[in-house]
Write a protein that holds these residues in place. Sequence first.
Motif, PDB file in Angstrom:
ATOM      1  N   VAL A  37       0.864  -1.179   0.000  1.00 59.19           N
ATOM      2  CA  VAL A  37       0.000   0.000   0.000  1.00 59.19           C
ATOM      3  C   VAL A  37       0.902   1.232   0.000  1.00 59.19           C
ATOM      4  O   VAL A  37       1.769   1.386   0.876  1.00 59.19           O
ATOM      5  CB  VAL A  37      -0.910   0.039   1.254  1.00 59.19           C
ATOM      6  N   SER A  38       0.700   2.074  -0.996  1.00 58.59           N
ATOM      7  CA  SER A  38       1.532   3.275  -1.101  1.00 58.59           C
ATOM      8  C   SER A  38       0.799   4.454  -0.452  1.00 58.59           C
ATOM      9  O   SER A  38      -0.394   4.630  -0.642  1.00 58.59           O
ATOM     10  CB  SER A  38       1.775   3.521  -2.588  1.00 58.59           C
ATOM     11  N   ILE A  39       1.527   5.230   0.354  1.00 58.38           N
ATOM     12  CA  ILE A  39       0.879   6.420   0.940  1.00 58.38           C
ATOM     13  C   ILE A  39       1.610   7.674   0.442  1.00 58.38           C
ATOM     14  O   ILE A  39       2.838   7.665   0.295  1.00 58.38           O
ATOM     15  CB  ILE A  39       0.859   6.382   2.496  1.00 58.38           C
ATOM     16  N   PRO A  40       0.858   8.749   0.168  1.00 57.11           N
ATOM     17  CA  PRO A  40       1.516   9.958  -0.349  1.00 57.11           C
ATOM     18  C   PRO A  40       2.354  10.621   0.745  1.00 57.11           C
ATOM     19  O   PRO A  40       1.886  10.782   1.869  1.00 57.11           O
ATOM     20  CB  PRO A  40       0.339  10.856  -0.758  1.00 57.11           C
ATOM     21  N   LEU A  80      -1.247   7.281   6.823  1.00 54.79           N
ATOM     22  CA  LEU A  80      -0.911   6.006   7.487  1.00 54.79           C
ATOM     23  C   LEU A  80      -2.037   5.597   8.432  1.00 54.79           C
ATOM     24  O   LEU A  80      -2.434   4.430   8.482  1.00 54.79           O
ATOM     25  CB  LEU A  80       0.420   6.144   8.242  1.00 54.79           C
ATOM     26  N   GLN A  81      -2.565   6.586   9.147  1.00 52.53           N
ATOM     27  CA  GLN A  81      -3.673   6.302  10.064  1.00 52.53           C
ATOM     28  C   GLN A  81      -4.857   5.733   9.290  1.00 52.53           C
ATOM     29  O   GLN A  81      -5.453   4.722   9.657  1.00 52.53           O
ATOM     30  CB  GLN A  81      -4.076   7.611  10.779  1.00 52.53           C
ATOM     31  N   LYS A  82      -5.175   6.376   8.157  1.00 48.29           N
ATOM     32  CA  LYS A  82      -6.319   5.941   7.336  1.00 48.29           C
ATOM     33  C   LYS A  82      -6.074   4.519   6.832  1.00 48.29           C
ATOM     34  O   LYS A  82      -6.967   3.670   6.864  1.00 48.29           O
ATOM     35  CB  LYS A  82      -6.465   6.913   6.161  1.00 48.29           C
ATOM     36  N   CYS A  83      -4.844   4.293   6.413  1.00 48.04           N
ATOM     37  CA  CYS A  83      -4.502   2.986   5.856  1.00 48.04           C
ATOM     38  C   CYS A  83      -4.653   1.881   6.920  1.00 48.04           C
ATOM     39  O   CYS A  83      -5.232   0.823   6.653  1.00 48.04           O
ATOM     40  CB  CYS A  83      -3.080   3.096   5.323  1.00 48.04           C
ATOM     41  N   LEU A 133      -7.890  -2.528   9.399  1.00 43.00           N
ATOM     42  CA  LEU A 133      -8.626  -3.035  10.567  1.00 43.00           C
ATOM     43  C   LEU A 133     -10.112  -3.228  10.256  1.00 43.00           C
ATOM     44  O   LEU A 133     -10.736  -4.190  10.701  1.00 43.00           O
ATOM     45  CB  LEU A 133      -8.486  -2.062  11.745  1.00 43.00           C
ATOM     46  N   HIS A 134     -10.665  -2.276   9.458  1.00 41.98           N
ATOM     47  CA  HIS A 134     -12.095  -2.357   9.147  1.00 41.98           C
ATOM     48  C   HIS A 134     -12.410  -3.456   8.150  1.00 41.98           C
ATOM     49  O   HIS A 134     -13.522  -3.940   8.085  1.00 41.98           O
ATOM     50  CB  HIS A 134     -12.617  -1.014   8.617  1.00 41.98           C
TER      51      HIS A 134
END
Length: 458
Positions: A59-62, A104-107, A112-113
């Motif tokens: 998963v890539s995060i900006p 990162l938090q969103k990811c 988790l969801h």
Amino acid sequence: MEKQQKSGHLVLVMAPFQGHLTPMLQLATILHSKGFSITIVHPELKSLNPSNHPEFTFVSIPDKIKESQLSDEDLADKLKESLVSTVDVAGSLQSLNKNCTAPLQKCLENILHSHHHIVAVIYDTLMFCAQTIVNDLGLPGITLRTSTATTLLLFPELPQLGEKELMSGIESPELQALQLQRLRALIVQNPTQMMMEVRAAFTNAMKFSSAIIVNSMEFLELEALSKVRQYFPTPIFIVGPLHKLAPTICGSLLTEDDKCISWLNKQAPKSVIYVSFGSIANIDKQELIETAWGLSNSKQPFLWVVRPGMVCGSEWIESLPNGFEESVGERGCIVKWAPQKEVLAHAAVGGFWSHCGWNSTIESICEGVPMLCRPFFGDQLLNTSYICNVWKIGLELQNLERGNIERTIKRLMVDMEGKDIRKRAMDLKKKAALCLMEDGSTSCYFNGLIKQITVSET
Ligand code: UDP
């Protein structure tokens, strides 16, 4: 494809630097082989090709930081200017962490969801924002250090580890030889607000992490380790050398030039000095010229990595002095990026002139190659102290003038004086191999780490 495995799901958070990304990929491979399914979260890097690792979910995060900035002249210059710990590096790390926090938090929330339960989040120490996020989400956070455990003694932000504590027990010859006090003084000099903030964030993350993983070998830093443990109650797992446990992983951001291997095949055993300063350090034109003549005059064959842009103000090697190529002929090989682990393991290589980044150091130790040390900044100074003063498997190149370079190469590679150094390097190689045996320290630490991850899960 569902990638859930029997041991549970781990999320690994990578830092976008060459010397950090490869050990994280190696760790992922080993943990996957132990039954964990893995998601790797990484700041955007176009050169990281997920299709090379179908066993992981990427998963890539900006991060809003351009990939070119991570290896370019600018960053290297900033690092070099400040020698040990810099305003600008501190600034880059602060921006990286700030920019990555929300994504990162969103990811992690998304994972988790969805169907995945996360048994732990393992993050590179440079991605310290991860610890705050996992604290909020109630997940165990484990930090991966891609340097020695000893570096932890140099953190001036540890309130309990003042000068007095650092010096207590210093009667140990090994700790004395390390010159921790001198190294620490270099790190604490002229700190800026930003530096102090970043170091405090580092230290804080480590305080809350449930374990510290270190890509090192226990026997290399036994004495310092017992001191580190006095000040860090967090369990420390010394699980290196990761590259030997996951030898097929290639995480190179630059393309490796294999032609140097056919060139090495034509050289005599242990005759070649391999020269490389890693992925970030830069040199100026004068150093390029002195290095070139030092190598030429030494009469030893050499393999030299000059990254594009590594010489300040030059694209590549156009600043090499007139007459240099004619003087070395077939005796020298210059490449933009080498398959370093293969090079160090090659029978023709007899010495490594290095910036002493931790990955390079540990790779050299594992092949029994003695080192010529030219540290630039950060933990390279500590690694040099270990190499030259404690393990005594190398010589420090203090004066970068051609005559001194020529003499030091000969001392290390051919003179009687270097015989003990070369022998000690081979002895260390044997000890490194023992760590990896079934009852070796690395295997025991790995078992402990897995137990800790699975216990915290139940
Ligand atoms: N490396 C490589 N080819 C090269 C130079 C370096 O594959 O031509 C690899 C090397 O094997 C090591 C990493 O790049 O794994 C450099 O990491 P290190 O910690 O030594 O230094 P840094 O680049 O972080 O300063």
